[in-house]
Each structure stands twice: as C-alpha cells, then as structure tokens.
Design a protein around this motif. Structure first.
Motif, mmCIF file in Angstrom:
data_model
loop_
_atom_site.group_PDB
_atom_site.id
_atom_site.type_symbol
_atom_site.label_atom_id
_atom_site.label_comp_id
_atom_site.label_asym_id
_atom_site.label_seq_id
_atom_site.Cartn_x
_atom_site.Cartn_y
_atom_site.Cartn_z
ATOM 1 N N ALA A 26 -13.887 -20.908 -12.939
ATOM 2 C CA ALA A 26 -12.955 -19.860 -12.494
ATOM 3 C C ALA A 26 -12.698 -18.861 -13.623
ATOM 4 C CB ALA A 26 -11.650 -20.485 -12.026
ATOM 5 N N GLY A 27 -13.444 -18.998 -14.719
ATOM 6 C CA GLY A 27 -13.354 -18.003 -15.789
ATOM 7 C C GLY A 27 -12.393 -18.350 -16.908
ATOM 8 N N ARG A 28 -11.891 -19.604 -16.923
ATOM 9 C CA ARG A 28 -10.955 -19.993 -17.985
ATOM 10 C C ARG A 28 -11.722 -20.618 -19.142
ATOM 11 N NH1 ARG A 28 -8.610 -17.261 -15.007
ATOM 12 N NH2 ARG A 28 -6.839 -17.742 -13.691
ATOM 13 N N ARG A 29 -11.394 -20.203 -20.345
ATOM 14 C CA ARG A 29 -12.031 -20.805 -21.534
ATOM 15 C C ARG A 29 -11.532 -22.244 -21.676
ATOM 16 N NH1 ARG A 29 -13.812 -19.503 -26.540
ATOM 17 N NH2 ARG A 29 -11.969 -20.108 -27.698
ATOM 18 N N THR A 30 -12.459 -23.196 -21.541
ATOM 19 C CA THR A 30 -12.045 -24.597 -21.414
ATOM 20 C C THR A 30 -12.678 -25.471 -22.489
ATOM 21 O OG1 THR A 30 -11.838 -24.298 -19.029
ATOM 22 C CG2 THR A 30 -11.995 -26.564 -19.806
ATOM 23 N N LEU A 31 -11.864 -26.372 -23.013
ATOM 24 C CA LEU A 31 -12.323 -27.362 -23.992
ATOM 25 C C LEU A 31 -12.037 -28.749 -23.436
ATOM 26 C CD1 LEU A 31 -13.052 -28.409 -26.919
ATOM 27 C CD2 LEU A 31 -10.636 -28.038 -27.485
ATOM 28 N N VAL A 32 -13.047 -29.610 -23.464
ATOM 29 C CA VAL A 32 -12.839 -31.018 -23.096
ATOM 30 C C VAL A 32 -12.847 -31.837 -24.385
ATOM 31 C CG1 VAL A 32 -13.736 -33.012 -21.821
ATOM 32 C CG2 VAL A 32 -14.080 -30.692 -20.918
ATOM 33 N N ILE A 33 -11.807 -32.623 -24.597
ATOM 34 C CA ILE A 33 -11.788 -33.542 -25.747
ATOM 35 C C ILE A 33 -11.578 -34.955 -25.209
ATOM 36 C CG2 ILE A 33 -10.759 -34.116 -27.970
ATOM 37 C CD1 ILE A 33 -9.453 -31.467 -28.118
ATOM 38 N N ALA A 34 -12.414 -35.878 -25.639
ATOM 39 C CA ALA A 34 -12.259 -37.262 -25.173
ATOM 40 C C ALA A 34 -12.613 -38.237 -26.278
ATOM 41 C CB ALA A 34 -13.134 -37.518 -23.952
ATOM 42 N N THR A 35 -11.920 -39.351 -26.252
ATOM 43 C CA THR A 35 -12.223 -40.420 -27.203
ATOM 44 C C THR A 35 -13.636 -40.932 -26.980
ATOM 45 O OG1 THR A 35 -9.928 -41.094 -26.995
ATOM 46 C CG2 THR A 35 -11.414 -42.660 -28.041
ATOM 47 N N GLY A 36 -13.995 -41.076 -25.726
ATOM 48 C CA GLY A 36 -15.330 -41.597 -25.396
ATOM 49 C C GLY A 36 -15.614 -41.316 -23.944
ATOM 50 N N ASN A 37 -16.602 -42.009 -23.404
ATOM 51 C CA ASN A 37 -16.915 -41.823 -21.992
ATOM 52 C C ASN A 37 -15.923 -42.592 -21.140
ATOM 53 O OD1 ASN A 37 -20.133 -41.822 -23.228
ATOM 54 N ND2 ASN A 37 -19.334 -40.115 -22.048
ATOM 55 N N GLY A 38 -15.798 -42.187 -19.891
ATOM 56 C CA GLY A 38 -14.836 -42.807 -18.992
ATOM 57 C C GLY A 38 -15.521 -43.632 -17.914
ATOM 58 N N GLY A 39 -14.895 -43.644 -16.740
ATOM 59 C CA GLY A 39 -15.364 -44.476 -15.634
ATOM 60 C C GLY A 39 -16.772 -44.155 -15.174
ATOM 61 N N THR A 40 -17.237 -42.949 -15.441
ATOM 62 C CA THR A 40 -18.611 -42.617 -15.039
ATOM 63 C C THR A 40 -19.591 -43.684 -15.529
ATOM 64 O OG1 THR A 40 -18.687 -41.239 -17.023
ATOM 65 C CG2 THR A 40 -18.409 -40.093 -14.906
ATOM 66 N N HIS A 41 -19.416 -44.112 -16.760
ATOM 67 C CA HIS A 41 -20.392 -45.018 -17.372
ATOM 68 C C HIS A 41 -20.203 -46.476 -16.956
ATOM 69 C CE1 HIS A 41 -21.201 -41.439 -19.544
ATOM 70 N NE2 HIS A 41 -21.963 -42.009 -20.465
ATOM 71 N N LEU A 42 -19.129 -46.739 -16.209
ATOM 72 C CA LEU A 42 -18.815 -48.129 -15.854
ATOM 73 C C LEU A 42 -18.938 -48.407 -14.371
ATOM 74 C CD1 LEU A 42 -15.621 -48.205 -18.029
ATOM 75 C CD2 LEU A 42 -17.724 -49.458 -18.515
ATOM 76 N N ARG A 43 -18.758 -47.385 -13.569
ATOM 77 C CA ARG A 43 -18.663 -47.586 -12.126
ATOM 78 C C ARG A 43 -20.045 -47.433 -11.494
ATOM 79 N NH1 ARG A 43 -15.183 -49.028 -9.120
ATOM 80 N NH2 ARG A 43 -14.981 -47.175 -7.872
ATOM 81 N N THR A 44 -20.072 -47.397 -10.168
ATOM 82 C CA THR A 44 -21.368 -47.457 -9.467
ATOM 83 C C THR A 44 -22.141 -46.142 -9.486
ATOM 84 O OG1 THR A 44 -20.257 -46.765 -7.446
ATOM 85 C CG2 THR A 44 -20.473 -49.147 -7.829
ATOM 86 N N GLY A 45 -21.458 -45.041 -9.791
ATOM 87 C CA GLY A 45 -22.109 -43.730 -9.669
ATOM 88 C C GLY A 45 -21.972 -43.166 -8.267
ATOM 89 N N CYS A 46 -21.273 -43.879 -7.381
ATOM 90 C CA CYS A 46 -20.973 -43.371 -6.033
ATOM 91 C C CYS A 46 -19.543 -42.830 -6.025
ATOM 92 C CB CYS A 46 -21.066 -44.491 -4.998
ATOM 93 S SG CYS A 46 -22.701 -45.225 -4.904
ATOM 94 N N ILE A 47 -19.205 -42.084 -4.991
ATOM 95 C CA ILE A 47 -17.847 -41.556 -4.881
ATOM 96 C C ILE A 47 -17.111 -42.339 -3.795
ATOM 97 C CG2 ILE A 47 -16.446 -39.494 -4.448
ATOM 98 C CD1 ILE A 47 -18.164 -39.410 -7.053
ATOM 99 N N ASP A 48 -16.282 -43.275 -4.241
ATOM 100 C CA ASP A 48 -15.417 -44.024 -3.324
ATOM 101 C C ASP A 48 -14.205 -43.150 -3.027
ATOM 102 O OD1 ASP A 48 -17.179 -46.052 -3.870
ATOM 103 O OD2 ASP A 48 -15.714 -47.427 -4.716
ATOM 104 N N VAL A 49 -13.907 -42.966 -1.766
ATOM 105 C CA VAL A 49 -12.740 -42.139 -1.388
ATOM 106 C C VAL A 49 -11.616 -43.027 -0.876
ATOM 107 C CG1 VAL A 49 -11.922 -40.474 0.339
ATOM 108 C CG2 VAL A 49 -13.982 -40.001 -0.995
ATOM 109 N N LEU A 50 -11.941 -43.870 0.051
ATOM 110 C CA LEU A 50 -10.985 -44.877 0.528
ATOM 111 C C LEU A 50 -11.788 -45.864 1.361
ATOM 112 C CD1 LEU A 50 -8.020 -45.708 0.528
ATOM 113 C CD2 LEU A 50 -7.710 -44.449 2.639
#
Ligand SMILES: Cc1cc2nc3c(=O)[nH]c(=O)nc-3n(C[C@H](O)[C@H](O)[C@H](O)COP(=O)(O)OP(=O)(O)OC[C@H]3O[C@@H](n4cnc5c(N)ncnc54)[C@H](O)[C@@H]3O)c2cc1C
Length: 417
Positions: A26-50
C-alpha cells in the motif's frame, strides 16, 4: 537512530509477514524485525481457518468462522471481522501465486488431507503440491518413504489411512545418491528433489512398483525452490497424481511460504531483518516513536510512525510465563489476559492434558480494541499507533479449533491496513 519507517512489524510468522506485505504494497515504508522464524517453519504449510467448533468438524471454514465470531465476541475472528478473513485469504492466495507457489481452495470448503500420522486433517487452503492428497478423492494412495529419511513413517501413515477407510499402502526406497547417508535432513532431501537427475533416478526405482490408478504420496520435501516443477516432473515420469504429506519440523512447505513472502516483501522495497530481537521502545507518551533491536555489534534504534506487534504467543516467546504463572508480553510489557485458568494440578503436579481438555479455554494473550490496538490495564489502547496480530491475540484456541493461520492472516491483514 535510523531513518524512520512508516511501519515496523515485529515478528515474521504468518501474521507479521501478512501485515508487512499489506502495508508495503500500500506504499508504506516497512521494516520487519524478528528474533527468528515463526510458525511457518513449524506448521504444515497449509492455511487452517477453522477445522472444528466444539469438537465437531466444519464443512465451510469461513462460514463457520462467522458463526464462531457471533457466538464468541472475544474471539479474534469477531475482532477482525470475517470480511477481513475472506479478503486476507484472497490476498494470501494472490501473493503466493505471484511468487510462483500457488495455493488451492477458496476457504468455503474444508479440504481433508492426511496428517503426518495418516489422520484426516481439515484445512482451508493447500499448496498445489498437497492438493491431490484430498481424502475426499477416491484413488488409493501409495505412501513413499526413504529408509534414510527418519522423519516420515509411511507404514504408520498407510495403516492409519486404512483405518480411516481409505485404501493405502507403503513403499520404502533409499534416496538415490544418498545410499551412504543414514539420516538425511529434510532440507537436503528437498534440495535433491529440486534436481531433475535425482527425480529421474527416483522415478526409475519407483515407477515399476506402482499399480494402475494409484496416487503417490511423498514426504513434504518435493523441492525447496522448484517445488512446482518437481511435482509436474514426477507426475509425468510416474504417470500418476503426486502429493506431499507433512513431516516433522522443519516444514519445507512452510519455508516455501516464508521465502515467497520474503521475496515479495523485498521486491516491493521492504526491509526484512531476521535474527534481531526487539528489546526496547521509545514513546512520546501517546505513541510509540522508536523500537530498539539487538544486533551482534550494538543495540539499534529504529524510528517509526506505527508498529504491528506479531510476536506470537507463549510458544514463540511473544508472551512469557514466569514460575508464579504470571504471563507478560515481552516487548511492551502489555497486560496479558489469562483467559484460561492455570493448568489444574493432580496430586500437586500440573496436568498438561487437562489444560487442553478444558471446556472453554483460550490461550493467554492480549486484549485489543476494534482497531486491534492492545489495551492497557485501564482497558484503553496502550499506544495510539501500536497494533497486535496473530497468536498474540487472546480469545482463540488454535490448537483445538485448527484456526492458527486463518487468525494470523486475517489479523495480520487488518493490522497492516
Ligand atoms: C513450537 C511451536 C509449535 C506450534 N504448534 C502449533 C500447533 O500444532 N497448532 C497450532 O494451531 N499452532 C501451533 N503453534 C502456534 C502457531 O505457530 C501460531 O498459532 C501461528 O503460527 C502464529 O503465527 P504468528 O505470526 O502470530 O506468530 P509466530 O509464527 O509464532 O511468529 C512469531 C514471530 O515473532 C518473533 N518474535 C518473538 N518475540 C520477538 C521479539 N522480542 N523481537 C522480535 N521478534 C520476536 C519470532 O521470532 C517469530 O518470527 C506452534 C508454535 C510453535 C512455536
């Protein structure tokens, strides 16, 4: 102090990545800072909704999320609004397609995929590499494993699929070229699948053992950078539909999602810094004006106009619980709603099973206002420009509901807005 950012996102799980992409595009200057990787690296890689409401499997995840939201006003789906969930799923699918890693599903049908143990696992969006695993399809399944890849159990998966009424059998191979490796890491195997000669040697071993009409399940390691190409190539060589079943972490499909987000973010001009915990902040009393991150050389301040806090829940260190069972949000010290009572004790020992079996628990998290701003002890927004998203929000039971990624994407998208 660095040059300012319009938005700093703290955390690089589904929620943080979604918030960052939404804002940056949307045009906002954005910075992502993280200690490490999150659930992406642990979960199934699918999108559970409910997947479940009150223990009952749902047929239409988005519709069921709307029902849940109206029944439980404190649920994150009630706060984000179910429209946000619909938009977020669409935005996510479009983003992944642009990054060359397409997903299937529309959020309104519960897809049923085999879990790492061969149970039927409901989910809403699946990467194309898993789509042929839908257990509503009739073809028998042959589960292929490698005796030098220990994190996948074909015989157990096939046995449990059979128990669930699906025709299945297992085949064990030795990964070609790795005959002298006793214990292959998933990333090594995924990189091997990226290479055509590996796939060719594998298909030569496997092809003669397949029966007509079968579909072929592999551990979810079919390529790290060229998964679609690997899938199409294997289907052609084997003359059968091919799909992936999740393995133990690290999740190669989740790493592909992270890499896709990372590529899109950098291409849009965002900055992504993994490996740097946020350890402090500055305010003018009403607004957060800067965050401090820890780097190897020195602590560093980043000026910002707004912050999305997406540091995950207890499991990811966004919330810590001390030995007196007092929960604390780590970056801003925000009050945590312990919406669940402490685990019951049995003979003085805590009983973790009871924690998950309670009738209406939700995990400790932040209470937020309608704009997703965390509330302070007085019940008002702690800072005017601080927003929270993902597993950090109170009110859900993602483990039981199977709602983890849906909540993260919907709230990440809203917070990024
Ligand atoms: C080991 C583990 C197992 C899990 N298993 C399940 C499961 O089976 N079912 C389920 O529903 N959910 C599970 N979850 C939770 C699931 O990952 C989340 O529900 C969902 O992925 C949340 O996404 P998120 O983006 O909110 O946070 P996460 O994906 O958890 O990401 C949090 C991010 O914040 C970063 N971070 C944390 N503190 C700081 C800080 N001070 N400074 C900078 N960055 C910080 C982390 O490094 C990470 O990048 C699990 C989580 C973990 C950690």
């Amino acid at each position: 102090m660095s040059a300012g950012y319009d938005l700093i996102v703290v955390g690089a799980g589904y929620a943080g990545l979604m918030a960052a992409l939404t804002a940056q595009e949307a045009g906002r200057r954005t910075l992502v800072i993280a200690t490490g990787n999150g659930g992406t690296h642990l979960r199934t890689g699918c999108i559970d909704v409910l997947g479940y409401i009150d223990g009952k499997r749902v047929d239409d995840p988005v519709r069921a999320a709307a029902q849940l939201a109206s029944a439980r006003p404190t649920h994150p789906y009630a706060t984000t609004g179910v429209e946000a969930l619909g938009v977020a799923l669409l935005v996510f699918k479009q983003a992944m397609a642009r990054a060359g890693y397409p997903f299937e599903g529309d959020g309104h049908t519960a897809l049923l995929l085999p879990s790492a143990l061969g149970a039927a696992r409901p989910t809403a969006l699946v990467p194309r590499t898993m789509a042929a695993g839908d257990l509503r399809r009739p073809e028998p399944i042959v589960v292929v494993g490698f005796d030098n890849f220990k994190d996948f159990y074909p015989a157990l998966i096939a046995e449990n699929l059979e128990r669930g009424g699906h025709r299945a059998r297992a085949i064990m191979l030795t990964a070609p070229g790795f005959e002298h490796e006793a214990d292959l890491p998933p990333l090594t195997l995924a990189r091997a699948f990226d290479r055509a000669p590996f796939r060719s040697a594998l298909a030569a071993q496997l092809g003669p053992r397949l029966r007509s009409g079968e579909r072929v399940a592999f551990p979810a390691v079919l390529g790290l950078t060229a998964a679609l190409e690997a899938l199409a190539d294997l289907e052609k060589r084997l003359g059968a539909p091919v799909f992936e079943i999740p393995t133990l972490p690290p999740s190669i499909p989740g790493i592909r999602v992270f890499n896709a987000f990372d590529r899109l973010l950098r291409a849009a001009g965002a900055r992504v810094q993994i490996g740097h915990p946020v350890i402090g902040f500055k305010t003018d009393g009403l607004r957060v004006t800067a965050l401090t991150s820890q780097t190897a050389a020195r602590d560093r301040d980043w000026a910002c106009d707004a912050v999305v806090l997406a540091t995950g829940g207890v499991a990811s260190g966004g919330i810590v619980v001390d030995s007196h069972r007092v929960a604390r949000e780590v970056v801003f010290g925000l009050p945590v709603v312990a919406a669940v009572a402490p685990p019951e004790t049995v003979n003085g020992l805590s009983a973790p099973a009871a924690y998950f079996e309670r009738p209406t628990p939700s995990l400790p998290g932040l209470a937020v206002d309608a704009a997703l701003r965390p509330l302070d002890a007085t019940g008002t927004a702690a800072y005017l420009n601080l927003y929270a998203a993902g597993a950090l929000l109170t009110g859900a039971e993602p483990w039981r509901e199977k709602s983890s990624e849906g909540i993260s994407l919907a709230s990440g998208w809203r917070a990024g807005q």
